[in-house]
Design a protein around this motif. Structure first.
Motif, short mmCIF file in Angstrom:
data_model
loop_
_atom_site.label_atom_id
_atom_site.label_comp_id
_atom_site.label_asym_id
_atom_site.label_seq_id
_atom_site.Cartn_x
_atom_site.Cartn_y
_atom_site.Cartn_z
N GLN A 80 0.86 -1.36 0.08
CA GLN A 80 -0.17 -0.02 -0.02
C GLN A 80 0.96 1.49 0.00
O GLN A 80 0.60 2.15 -0.66
CB GLN A 80 -0.99 -0.03 1.11
N TRP B 202 -11.28 -3.55 2.84
CA TRP B 202 -10.65 -2.40 3.89
C TRP B 202 -10.74 -1.26 3.30
O TRP B 202 -9.99 -0.30 3.61
CB TRP B 202 -9.64 -2.98 4.62
N HIS C 130 -12.14 -5.43 10.90
CA HIS C 130 -12.84 -4.22 10.17
C HIS C 130 -11.70 -3.26 11.16
O HIS C 130 -11.58 -3.29 12.27
CB HIS C 130 -14.26 -4.11 11.02
N PRO C 131 -11.55 -2.11 10.53
CA PRO C 131 -10.50 -1.42 11.07
C PRO C 131 -10.98 -0.91 12.62
O PRO C 131 -9.99 -0.72 13.37
CB PRO C 131 -10.42 -0.14 10.21
N TYR D 179 -17.42 3.54 8.39
CA TYR D 179 -16.11 3.42 7.39
C TYR D 179 -16.52 2.40 6.51
O TYR D 179 -16.23 3.05 5.06
CB TYR D 179 -15.10 2.55 8.34
N GLN E 146 -16.26 3.91 2.11
CA GLN E 146 -15.58 3.30 1.21
C GLN E 146 -16.27 2.74 -0.09
O GLN E 146 -15.79 3.08 -1.12
CB GLN E 146 -14.84 2.12 1.83
N ASP F 231 -16.20 4.41 -3.94
CA ASP F 231 -15.77 3.65 -5.09
C ASP F 231 -16.89 3.72 -6.04
O ASP F 231 -16.80 3.97 -7.24
CB ASP F 231 -15.71 2.20 -4.63
N ARG G 262 -5.79 5.36 7.22
CA ARG G 262 -4.61 5.15 6.08
C ARG G 262 -4.02 4.09 6.22
O ARG G 262 -3.53 3.48 5.18
CB ARG G 262 -4.02 6.71 6.33
N TRP H 67 -4.69 1.14 6.86
CA TRP H 67 -5.11 0.11 6.05
C TRP H 67 -5.37 0.25 4.55
O TRP H 67 -5.87 -0.60 3.74
CB TRP H 67 -6.57 -0.20 6.59
N GLY H 68 -4.69 1.25 4.28
CA GLY H 68 -4.80 1.49 2.60
C GLY H 68 -6.25 2.21 2.01
O GLY H 68 -6.51 2.41 1.24
N ALA H 69 -6.65 2.90 3.13
CA ALA H 69 -8.01 3.34 3.07
C ALA H 69 -7.83 4.83 2.12
O ALA H 69 -6.67 5.18 2.24
CB ALA H 69 -8.88 3.75 4.25
N ILE H 70 -8.91 4.94 1.74
CA ILE H 70 -8.82 6.48 0.90
C ILE H 70 -8.63 7.52 1.76
O ILE H 70 -9.21 7.45 3.08
CB ILE H 70 -10.28 6.67 0.20
#
Lengths: 322, 322
Positions: free
Chosen positions: A244, A273, B72-73, B240, B244, B248, B271, B273-276
């Motif tokens: 990532q 995620w 889940h984060p 969350y 996401q 998308d 972040r 977790w690679g989230a937007i």
DNA sequence: CTGAAAGCGCTTACAG
DNA sequence: CTGAAAGCGCTTACAG
């Protein structure tokens, strides 16, 4: 006050031993006696005191799951399935995030040695030599902690090699490898080995960063890689977080992915995620979790276990390869 | 065989009671006696049998953490800090992902009622009325399970209102709300209330989807929202996963974010977790976790606890607002 | 300050 | 098939 086995015995007019036998479903009890006891249990709303039971039987029915971090997709998913499978076997799971803190790990080890749990799944970073641990059932994932600790892993070598071949056959000419070296002997090292072998086979030079890395140092490692190998057109990244960070960094530098650089990662795919839709080697986490629990239960019961269980990964195409 | 308190007593030439007193650090022990006992403990490598201790004291030193999902984060991060804080107080944490399965939750409730744990943190979806639960220390996050169950929450109402104001003052004219209705009375509902109030204050019509939703149904809810309110230029998303999926989906539809549509979400920012990189109301998860554990420990010890603890959120600007 | 003893709630040989 | 009893390893009044 909760009713005890004694109360039940008195109420049913039998001995406590008989009550115990009924509770534990031993066959050697007369039908009429059994009925009387069952009625007494019902009437008194009796349920066995678990603490006494455990103490007497010298088992906790608890296993520990040690992970470096729990707030990470791989470990969180693993934890979910470990817990699910353990429950099926009647075990509860104590969760321990060592957070890569060797002291915290050591504290847990002590707990295990003191029999606060019946066994443990170790997915940690450090090696522990506690002599007191010898008798305690321990299993692992990927890590090879020694011959007494069986582990489950995936086909790291083959999967990595295939992924690299995929990029090369798709046109990549300058293929790099970005990973971090495990602190203990681990099957994860096979990924780097596969890369090195592949480069040799194709006669390509190595473009590789694979050092020991602490959690949180990803950014430094990534920029180290980018500085050295700015010319890569295909990169295999070992691990979710690194992939990532690498993706973000490359994008920030204006690289177009996959047009300028292709990326394939191990564990890169955790769409739920919100992760990037990355071409990735996907580990069968659920199956790994279930297998490792079954291994542990066998060890607890003193049964034979295979030293090494290898599960197949899946190559999943995402948006980071052409 | 492990040494017992008896062995130590014999070795030191004292009574078992004295050994017990030394172990438990009671002051009423003569210095010379203490030394003798300490030496014996050392020599025999004695450590207290935890099962016997627990049985005798009628406490497990274990708490349960019940979450809907662990992968889940939000819950993973929560679990990490709950575990960390519990450890400080000498408690282990049993992890239970109910996976929104009401039977699994019920099974755990039974465990708790049977005193396999000293207390529990409930962050679940269903209401449980087990009468046997009455005596068991339980605390929660966000959920209001009744007056005997104190909880920690964040300033949902204010934070949501501020976020909406931010969008409107930045120019948004058609502001929507996308959320899911909790199954139990929960502070999360305050987010919807804040939105409704804000729309009224600004004289704007409601553009809102806020139905009961199962985990995994996010996509359906999102497309439901988009179908109804394709004209929105600012959306507050509660949670969350929804945020996401919404991002998308909007991107897939060719909407430019934030130019066409701004998004602010509750918990949108993970972040690592690679989230937007989303503009988001950030909950103080660490602090919530630590507070909830402290509440629980107090309850276990029979101390008074506040019924409701509200912690402040942080408004974090990301790339989804102008 | 300290020891001997009771007891926590179970299980499990041991007799019968 | 069943009961009485011992014992698991501790803690904790109770005397002294």
């Amino acid at each position: 006050m909760e009713a005890t086995i004694k109360d039940v015995a008195k109420y049913a007019g039998v001995g406590v031993g008989t009550v115990s036998r009924v509770i534990n479903n031993e066959k050697a009890v007369g039908e009429k006696t059994r009925q009387k006891v069952l009625e007494a249990i019902e009437a008194l709303n009796y349920s066995r005191n678990n603490m006494a039971f455990q103490f007497r039987k010298n088992e906790t029915r608890i296993i520990a799951l040690l992970v470096p971090v729990i707030n990470h997709p791989f470990f969180a998913k693993l934890a979910y399935y470990v817990e699910d499978e353990a429950t099926r076997f009647g075990y509860s799971v104590i969760l321990v995030s060592s957070q890569q803190n060797v002291d915290k790990e050591a504290a847990i080890i002590k707990k295990i040695a003191h029999r606060e749990v019946d066994g443990a799944v170790f997915v940690t970073h450090y090696m522990h030599e506690e002599e007191s641990l010898k008798g305690c059932p321990i299993v692992s994932i990927d890590r090879n902690f020694g011959e007494n600790i069986p582990y489950v892993t995936s086909d790291n070598y083959d999967a990595t090699k295939n992924a690299i071949k995929y990029m090369i056959e798709g046109g990549a000419k300058k293929v790099g490898f970005l990973g971090s070296k495990p602190l203990v002997e681990s099957e994860v090292s096979e990924r780097a080995r596969a890369y090195v072998d592949a480069m040799q086979e194709y006669g390509m030079p190595l473009r590789m960063v694979n050092e020991v890395m602490q959690h949180g140092e990803e950014a430094a490692v990534v920029s180290d890689f980018i500085k050295q190998y700015s010319d890569v057109d295909g990169v295999f990244v070992s691990g979710y977080t690194l992939s990532q960070v690498f993706y973000d960094e490359m994008t920030a530098l204006g690289k177009r992915i996959p047009d300028d650089v292709e990326i394939v990662s191990y564990d890169g795919i955790f769409r739920q995620w919100g992760a990037i839709n990355m071409t990735s080697v996907e580990q069968p986490i659920e199956e790994m979790a279930r297998q490792v629990v079954r291994l542990l239960v066998k060890k607890i019961h003193g049964e034979e276990t295979p030293a090494r269980t290898v599960l197949k990964t899946k190559f999943v195409l995402g948006a980071t390869t052409k």
